[in-house]
Every structure is written in structure tokens, then in C-alpha cells.
Design an enzyme around this catalytic site. Structure first.
Site, PDB file in Angstrom:
ATOM      1  N   ARG A 147      63.778  -3.638  57.208  1.00 34.50           N
ATOM      2  CA  ARG A 147      64.872  -4.029  58.100  1.00 34.50           C
ATOM      3  C   ARG A 147      64.935  -5.548  58.227  1.00 34.50           C
ATOM      4  NH1 ARG A 147      67.627  -0.595  56.848  1.00 34.50           N
ATOM      5  NH2 ARG A 147      65.917  -0.138  55.458  1.00 34.50           N
ATOM      6  N   GLN A 162      63.157   6.519  51.728  1.00 32.49           N
ATOM      7  CA  GLN A 162      63.524   6.351  53.131  1.00 32.49           C
ATOM      8  C   GLN A 162      63.823   7.677  53.811  1.00 32.49           C
ATOM      9  OE1 GLN A 162      65.884   2.759  54.257  1.00 32.49           O
ATOM     10  NE2 GLN A 162      66.313   2.661  52.073  1.00 32.49           N
ATOM     11  N   LYS A 206      73.626  -0.047  48.973  1.00 34.84           N
ATOM     12  CA  LYS A 206      74.168   1.315  48.889  1.00 34.84           C
ATOM     13  C   LYS A 206      75.333   1.517  49.847  1.00 34.84           C
ATOM     14  CE  LYS A 206      70.239   3.273  49.877  1.00 34.84           C
ATOM     15  NZ  LYS A 206      69.434   2.043  49.956  1.00 34.84           N
ATOM     16  N   THR A 207      75.127   1.101  51.082  1.00 37.85           N
ATOM     17  CA  THR A 207      76.177   1.283  52.066  1.00 37.85           C
ATOM     18  C   THR A 207      77.383   0.423  51.703  1.00 37.85           C
ATOM     19  OG1 THR A 207      74.509   1.760  53.733  1.00 37.85           O
ATOM     20  CG2 THR A 207      76.698   1.199  54.531  1.00 37.85           C
ATOM     21  N   ASP A 209      76.444   8.798  53.200  1.00 38.44           N
ATOM     22  CA  ASP A 209      75.409   7.756  53.237  1.00 38.44           C
ATOM     23  C   ASP A 209      74.094   8.406  53.680  1.00 38.44           C
ATOM     24  OD1 ASP A 209      74.204   5.296  53.085  1.00 38.44           O
ATOM     25  OD2 ASP A 209      75.336   4.355  54.707  1.00 38.44           O
ATOM     26  N   GLU A 210      72.959   7.797  53.327  1.00 37.50           N
ATOM     27  CA  GLU A 210      71.639   8.307  53.733  1.00 37.50           C
ATOM     28  C   GLU A 210      71.470   9.776  53.343  1.00 37.50           C
ATOM     29  OE1 GLU A 210      69.518   6.194  55.082  1.00 37.50           O
ATOM     30  OE2 GLU A 210      70.650   4.685  56.184  1.00 37.50           O
TER      31      GLU A 210
HETATM   32  P1  ATP Z   1      69.482   0.614  53.401  1.00 37.02           P
HETATM   33  O1  ATP Z   1      68.693   1.343  52.350  1.00 37.02           O
HETATM   34  O2  ATP Z   1      68.591  -0.089  54.351  1.00 37.02           O
HETATM   35  O3  ATP Z   1      70.511   1.485  54.043  1.00 37.02           O
HETATM   36  P2  ATP Z   1      71.530  -0.440  51.682  1.00 37.02           P
HETATM   37  O4  ATP Z   1      71.077  -0.142  50.296  1.00 37.02           O
HETATM   38  O5  ATP Z   1      72.545   0.452  52.267  1.00 37.02           O
HETATM   39  O6  ATP Z   1      70.258  -0.556  52.630  1.00 37.02           O
HETATM   40  P3  ATP Z   1      73.306  -2.550  52.440  1.00 37.02           P
HETATM   41  O7  ATP Z   1      73.088  -2.442  53.896  1.00 37.02           O
HETATM   42  O8  ATP Z   1      74.560  -2.035  51.860  1.00 37.02           O
HETATM   43  O9  ATP Z   1      72.047  -1.918  51.674  1.00 37.02           O
HETATM   44  O10 ATP Z   1      73.133  -4.046  51.965  1.00 37.02           O
HETATM   45  C1  ATP Z   1      72.043  -4.846  52.417  1.00 37.02           C
HETATM   46  C2  ATP Z   1      72.495  -6.275  52.656  1.00 37.02           C
HETATM   47  O11 ATP Z   1      72.801  -6.902  51.427  1.00 37.02           O
HETATM   48  C3  ATP Z   1      73.745  -6.349  53.485  1.00 37.02           C
HETATM   49  O12 ATP Z   1      73.671  -7.474  54.314  1.00 37.02           O
HETATM   50  C4  ATP Z   1      74.825  -6.503  52.442  1.00 37.02           C
HETATM   51  O13 ATP Z   1      75.967  -7.120  52.978  1.00 37.02           O
HETATM   52  C5  ATP Z   1      74.150  -7.372  51.405  1.00 37.02           C
HETATM   53  N1  ATP Z   1      74.659  -7.176  50.033  1.00 37.02           N
HETATM   54  C6  ATP Z   1      74.738  -6.021  49.368  1.00 37.02           C
HETATM   55  N2  ATP Z   1      75.228  -6.220  48.121  1.00 37.02           N
HETATM   56  C7  ATP Z   1      75.459  -7.547  47.992  1.00 37.02           C
HETATM   57  C8  ATP Z   1      75.962  -8.391  46.942  1.00 37.02           C
HETATM   58  N3  ATP Z   1      76.328  -7.896  45.765  1.00 37.02           N
HETATM   59  N4  ATP Z   1      76.053  -9.704  47.201  1.00 37.02           N
HETATM   60  C9  ATP Z   1      75.674 -10.209  48.389  1.00 37.02           C
HETATM   61  N5  ATP Z   1      75.196  -9.478  49.413  1.00 37.02           N
HETATM   62  C10 ATP Z   1      75.087  -8.162  49.216  1.00 37.02           C
HETATM   63 MG    MG Z   2      72.522   1.683  53.970  1.00 36.96          MG
END
Ligand code: ATP
Ligand code: MG
Length: 721
Positions: A606, A251, A35-36, A220-221
Site C-alpha cells: 500500500r 492478494q 490492474k484497476t 476487480d479483485e
Molecule cells: P492493487 O493490486 O493494489 O489493487 P493495481 O494493480 O490495481 O493495485 P492501480 O491501483 O491500478 O494498481 O495502480 C497503482 C498506481 O500506479 C496508481 O497510482 C496508478 O494511477 C498508477 N499507474 C498505473 N499504471 C500507470 C502507468 N502506466 N503510468 C503511470 N502510473 C500508473
Molecule cells: Mg487495484
């Protein structure tokens, strides 16, 4: 135009979200699904492909650290400076708005931000002037009440009296609190948000300006926004359909502080044209960790429902360790970390996550004892330490004499013989006449109503502040800080303070000068703030994020709440006990229990590679002993994902051969875990752990009556049984 950098590292669903034409969008997806990443890449995409000016971007993140990272990543993707983007936390951005439009926000130019501890102190003082007993009117409860009203956008004048006595009194306090803040130019965290909302709501020109400026708004969040934050976003994006939010209902962990999961539904209702995108592939954690987390969260009702999968393979099992007590728990965790580092792992890839700040101390002690660098986020943050706050209070007074919280904080630190009676008089006058304490002091001195001694003490203090203000004029920031720290008498005070960490406090004050030296002042900041005011605001706003040694490789300690959005290769989720996690207060309340479970989900997700869960069979916390049961969350993880780490042998060196020097007496190198021993003074006990070698060898023993002790083996003269 090279867009491969932006688009290649994304899967199909992510790509769709990133490149969709401007409209209201909700990315709803589980932990670690990117997402981020999507949010960052979307901003880059809009700038690169759609020609959006960085100046037109507003992005809200959850911590200042996340904001810095986001800016860095966008700059990386675009190969250009993203200086003119507004990226920050809700509080940081609100502060920025208020600085730029202080007058329209009806604030003095010199207003100061109070953090939560400042606010509590102010409330205590208020209770004293209102002659209210703290036992009947607990300050924390009042703080909670006031902040909860503000988070809902409610001012004292909006509250109708119901005739309920309790409510009436709260209202009187809230009203008096508002007056006091107004008079002192003080703004608490909740006020930042509320005031910024009112600023936009009540000043059409300001609102229009920002609506036009921010052509794209990203959050975000989103699941953790509260009522006023969401109202603020709606104002800014009114009629524009340009709000892009990412979040995960599973979350949402700030309900206790007013966050509203409902905002996700509201968003959908308020933006009929919105598009929803779901992401289902998790890129963060290995299979076992992910499946276990999915199972735990499945116990919650009323979820929006989504499943996550990963193609990285199952990875290691989750390790579970039952510690004998909290010391053993810390010992175990730190030993594991040392093993990790010995095998070439980075310390910064390791996090110890706990439910409550008070748990950190045990781990800190072990980490210190073993010389392992670590960093604590939140709780013990640098700018929260009493000595630092004292120094900042002096600095604030040099900039704004009418800052009552600061006046009160240091008028008698170091002691100047200004008695409680004088202080009370000042408070009464300030309150009755609606003036600041400083103004009240001037008045009292002018009228010659004080005894000579009291008058001398008081005017001495005021003279000192005036002098300091004069002396630091025109100096560089760090020189200012240095001067104030010395002239205030704080250094001398702590140098003489033998018992209570005096030396450490002096070091911290030196560190403050250092922080000022390194302070990255943006001279053409849009708010036109001076360097000192900027530094002071920074101190109040940066929650534990500017600690010393930002770049040192160190283990990360933080509460589960502050771990949101982050990831680490090796994670220890400690204190998995009923009454601690889930917390005692949540056990009886289904809604709160679900929030605790979401917190557990946040914690588990995490971890990228390895996850350790630990609990203690007995724990001393807040000065009480308890024998807690393992957390229900442990039972919610299917056993096939767990491996129990057996016994304390894991934390120690292998047992060496028993070669007693004298029959019956234990000496170096001669011990067994679980060995029963007798000590002359402490009686019978069992050996739990050992460390060190040769003359430094120590053993930890649990004595039947004397409890846990660490003893130097060379001197302990233990008798084996
Ligand atoms: P959270 O809910 O904990 O905030 P999130 O959904 O925001 O998580 P991110 O932090 O954006 O997730 O991504 C999680 C991990 O996966 C990061 O290390 C990110 O770089 C990696 N990642 C995300 N998308 C891809 C992708 N398409 N290919 C490879 N790595 C990815
Ligand atoms: Mg995130």
C-alpha cells in the site's frame, strides 16, 4: 474522437489489455501494476471507441468507495455522465437486483437488509426460542456456519442428515433461522448473494434480460470472489465470452470468508477462449518497499508466480521501530505523523494499518490527544454504533412492522417495563404460528391474556410506532429521522445517561439527522424505492464508508483487510508480532499462515514512499498482557532493506539542560530519557517519553510495580536516582 486521454497514460501491456477486442480476459498481476487502472480505462475505451452504451456496463468492485472512484474516473475520461452504468460491490448489486425483482425473488417488497451484528442478534434470539444454551452453541459459530453454507449456495433443505448430532442440531438451527428471516422479511449479507443467484437461475426472463443488458462485465479483485459470486458472474455471462477480470493470487485475503483463489483456475477452465495478460511494472512503490514485499511473498508455496519491478529508484529504506509497549507504539506513530504534517505532508496520505480492529483504540487516543484529525474505516463505523442502530430500528418499524430484529431491538429501549416473560411469550407465539412478533403482539393484546401492566406497556409501544409512522408521512427524510429520534425517547434516554458516553450518543443521533439531510437520493432509482427505504438500505450496506467529514484532511485508520486496492504515501504497519500478525489462529495452520503472509504483502504494497513497521515488546490487548516475539514476516525482509529507528529519543524533543530547582527533584524542562526516578506512591521507574511544555509538561514513566503512567511533571514530585 479523442482517445489519447484513454490510451496515453498506459504502458504497452496495459494498452493491449485495454484495447483488446471483446472476449474473456484475465489480467493477472501483482500489486500496484495498474490492474484497476486498466479496468477503468477499458470501460472508457469500449464506450468511446466501440460505441458500447454505458447502460450495458456492469462493473464489480470491492468497496462502495472504490465504486464511486471508478465511476468518477470513467466520467473524467469520457467527459460524460456514467449514471446508467451498474458499478458496485457484489452485495450492492445483488441488493439492487432483489429490490427490482423482489416478487420473483420471493421476498416482500419491504425486505430489510441485516448487517452482521443484526444477524448475530437474531441468532441469539433464535437460540433462546429453541431453548439452546449459548455456551454449547456459540452464536458466532452458528453465524459462521450459516454464512459458509450460503456462500456455497447451500440451503438447509439441501443438507442431508448424516446422523451426526452436532450437524443435526446445526441443521435445525439453520432451518429455523431461514424461517425466521422469511417471516420477518430480513435478508443477511450472504443471503443477498445467494438470493440474487437464485433469482437469476430460476427466472429465465430475468436472466435473459440482464444477459442482454450487460454486454460487458468487469470484475476487480477477482481473487477474492467466493463460490456464489462466481456462479452469479457465470450466469450473467453464459455463452457470451464477455467477462473481464483482474486480480492477483498473492492478494487473496478472504479465504477465511469463503473466497476461492481457485476461481482464477476455474475462470481459465470455463473460458477456453480467454486471453491472459500479465503486468509487471509497478508504479506505486519505491524500490526498497517493492523488493521487500516481493521477498516476503516469495516464502509462500504454490504461487502463480510473477515478479514486479519499478523504475522509480530505491527510495527510502523501510523503518522498523521496536516499541516498549502498545502505548509507546502509538506515541511513536503519531509523532511521526505530526512530523510529516509539519513538513507539509497531507494527513490523508497517511495510513495506519493493523491486523485487528481492537488495535485502533490506542492510536485513536493519541490522535485525539494531539488534536490530529483521523478517520476509522470499518469496525467503529458510524452506522454500527448502538444509538444509531436503535434509531434506525425505529425508522425501520415505521416502514415495516414485521421486521422482528428491529422490534426486538427497541421494544425496551428506552425501558418500558416490558418484561422478559412477555417477550418470551411473544417469541413462542410468533414461532409456533409463523408470524412476526408484531402480529403476535396484536394477537396477544386482542385476546386479553396479559396482565394489565404488561398489556399497557406493550400497547403503548405499538401505539408509539403507529403514531410515529403517521406523523412522519409526507415529511422530508431528515425531518422523518429527526421526529423519530425524538419521539422514540432515545434523545431523552441518552441525555440522562451520564456515565456511558451519553453526550456523544446524542451528538451521533444529531449526526444521523445530518446524514439524512445530506443523503443523495436518486428519485428515479431503477428500483423504485422510497427515500426512507433507500436510506435504510444505504445504512446497512455502506461499511464504514460514510463517516462524517468525508473531505476533511485526516489520517486513515483501517484493518489490513480494508486497505486492499488503496495506496498511501506514508504507511504504518503496526503490531508486527507473532500471535497478532500472523494471528494466533493461523500459526498452526500452513494454509492460513500463507493467507496472513498475503495480507502482509497487501499491507506493505500500500506504501508509495515510506513504510514503517512497528511492534511492541509488551502489549495489553483484550485485557491481557503479553510479551510477544516480533513477527516472522519481519525476518523475511532482507536486513539491507531495513533501518531500525533507534530508541525513544526519536519521539521526544531534545534533552534540555539539567538545571534542578531543588536538588534531587525533577521539574519542568529537566529530564532525560531513560532517567531512573522515584515517585512517592508508585516507587521506582524509568522515564520513557515526555510531551507538552511549561506547566503542561507530562512524562511517561514505566514504574517497576505500578506499570506505565503519565504524570504532570509540575505535580509529580519525582526524585531522580
Ligand atoms: P492493487 O493490486 O493494489 O489493487 P493495481 O494493480 O490495481 O493495485 P492501480 O491501483 O491500478 O494498481 O495502480 C497503482 C498506481 O500506479 C496508481 O497510482 C496508478 O494511477 C498508477 N499507474 C498505473 N499504471 C500507470 C502507468 N502506466 N503510468 C503511470 N502510473 C500508473
Ligand atoms: Mg487495484
Amino acid at each position: 474522437m479523442d482517445i489519447t486521454k484513454i490510451i496515453d497514460p498506459l504502458n504497452d501491456a496495459q494498452r493491449q489489455a485495454v484495447s483488446a477486442p471483446s472476449r474473456s480476459m484475465l489480467v493477472l498481476a501483482g500489486a500496484g501494476s495498474g490492474k484497476t487502472r486498466v479496468l477503468v480505462h477499458r470501460i472508457a475505451w469500449q464506450i468511446q471507441v466501440e460505441g458500447l452504451s454505458p447502460h450495458s456496463v456492469l462493473a464489480v468492485t470491492f468497496t462502495n468507495k472504490a465504486a464511486r472512484e471508478m465511476r468518477g474516473r470513467i466520467e473524467d475520461l469520457l467527459n460524460m455522465s456514467a449514471h446508467s452504468m451498474w458499478i458496485g460491490t457484489f452485495h450492492g448489486l445483488a441488493h439492487r437486483l432483489l429490490r427490482r425483482h423482489a416478487q420473483q425473488a420471493k421476498l416482500p417488497e419491504t425486505f430489510q437488509v441485516m448487517d452482521s451484528a443484526d444477524q448475530l442478534r437474531l441468532i441469539k434470539r433464535l437460540l433462546a426460542t429453541l431453548n439452546l444454551d449459548e455456551k454449547k452453541w456459540p452464536p458466532k459459530q452458528i453465524q459462521w456456519y450459516i454464512n459458509a453454507q450460503k456462500d456455497e449456495g447451500i440451503r438447509a433443505r439441501h443438507i442431508l442428515e448424516t446422523g451426526d448430532l452436532y450437524q443435526r442440531q446445526m441443521l435445525i438451527i439453520y432451518r429455523a433461522y431461514e424461517e425466521l428471516c422469511e417471516r420477518s422479511g430480513l435478508v443477511d449479507f450472504a443471503e443477498l448473494l445467494l438470493r440474487a443467484h437464485e433469482l437469476l437461475r430460476d427466472n429465465e426472463d430475468v436472466l435473459e434480460f440482464y444477459q442482454q443488458r450487460f454486454r460487458q462485465v468487469h470484475v476487480d479483485e477477482f481473487q477474492d470472489t467466493n463460490t456464489i459470486q462466481y456462479a452469479w458472474l457465470r450466469l450473467l455471462t453464459q455463452g457470451k465470452d464477455n467477462l473481464f477480470v483482474v486480480g492477483d493470487d498473492d492478494q487473496s485475503i478472504y479465504g477465511w470468508r469463503g473466497a476461492k483463489i481457485e476461481n482464477i483456475y476455474n475462470f481459465q477452465k470455463h473460458h477456453p477462449n480467454h486471453q491472459v495478460i500479465k503486468l509487471e511494472q509497478n508504479y506505486r512503490s519505491t524500490g526498497h518497499i517493492l523488493k521487500a514485499a516481493n521477498q516476503v511473498i516469495a516464502n509462500n508455496d504454490g504461487r502463480m508466480g510473477k515478479e514486479l519491478w519499478t523504475d522509480t529508484g530505491d527510495g527510502d529504506l523501510i523503518s522498523l521501530y521496536a516499541a516498549f509497549n502498545e502505548q509507546d507504539e502509538a506515541y511513536f506513530v503519531v509523532e511521526r505523523i505530526r512530523a510529516w504534517v509539519n513538513e507539509g505532508g497531507a494527513r490523508s496520505d497517511v495510513a495506519i494499518l493493523y491486523r485487528s480492529n481492537a488495535q485502533s483504540r490506542q492510536f485513536e487516543e493519541r490522535l485525539m490527544a494531539t488534536g490530529t484529525p483521523y478517520r476509522v474505516y470499518g469496525g467503529l463505523r458510524f452506522f454500527d454504533r448502538a444509538e444509531i442502530k436503535n434509531a434506525l430500528a425505529y425508522l425501520r418499524l415505521t416502514s415495516n412492522r414485521h421486521d422482528d430484529a428491529s422490534f426486538e431491538r427497541v421494544i425496551n429501549t428506552p425501558a418500558r417495563g416490558i418484561g422478559p416473560k412477555t417477550l418470551n411469550d411473544l417469541r413462542m407465539i410468533a414461532r409456533n404460528r409463523s408470524i412476526s412478533l408484531w402480529a403476535a403482539a396484536e394477537e396477544v393484546l386482542g385476546q386479553g391474556r396479559l396482565s394489565t401492566r404488561a398489556a399497557n406497556a406493550l400497547s403503548g409501544f405499538m401505539q408509539l410506532i403507529r403514531q410515529m409512522a403517521e406523523q412522519v408521512e409526507g415529511l422530508e427524510l431528515f425531518e422523518k429521522v429527526k421526529q423519530v429520534v425524538e419521539k422514540s425517547g432515545l434523545i431523552a434516554l441518552y441525555q440522562n445517561e451520564k456515565a456511558d458516553r451519553g453526550e456523544e450518543k446524542v451528538e451521533n443521533l444529531e449526526e444521523l439527522v445530518n446524514a439524512a439531510r445530506l443523503f443523495d437520493f436518486d428519485a428515479d432509482n431503477e428500483e423504485n424505492l422510497g427515500e426512507l427505504d433507500m436510506f435504510l438500505a444505504h445504512a446497512a450496506l455502506e461499511a464504514g464508508e460514510l463517516q462524517a467529514d468525508d473531505f476533511e484532511d485526516c489520517v486513515q485508520l483501517m484493518t489490513l483487510h480494508s486497505a486492499k486496492g488503496l495506496e498511501f504515501k506514508l504507511v504504518f504497519l503496526v503490531g508486527m508480532e507473532e500471535g497478532l500478525f500472523p494471528s494466533l489462529q493461523s500459526i498452526e495452520d500452513a494454509g492460513r499462515l500463507e493467507e496472513e503472509r498475503r495480507l502482509c504483502y497487501v499491507g506493505m504494497t500500500r506504501a508509495m514512499k515510506q513504510l514503517y513497521l512497528t511492534y511492541a515488546e509488551s502489549r495489553r490487548l483484550y485485557g491481557r498482557d503479553s510479551y510477544p516475539r516480533p513477527s516472522r514476516f519481519l525476518r523475511e525482509i532482507p536486513p539491507e532493506f531495513i533501518q531500525e529507528v533507534r530508541m525513544r529519543a526519536n519521539v521526544s524533543r531534545p534533552v534540555t539542560a539539567v538545571k534542578p530547582k531543588a536538588p534531587g527533584i525533577m521539574t519542568e524542562g529537566q529530564y532525560k530519557l531513560g532517567q531512573r526516578v522515584r515517585h512517592e506512591k508508585f516507587g521506582e521507574g524509568v522515564v520513557l517519553q515526555m510531551e507538552g511544555e511549561g506547566a503542561h509538561e507530562r512524562v511517561q514513566i514505566n514504574f517497576k510495580t505500578a506499570g506505565m503512567k503519565w504524570l504532570m511533571l509540575a505535580y509529580a514530585r519525582l526524585e531522580t536516582l
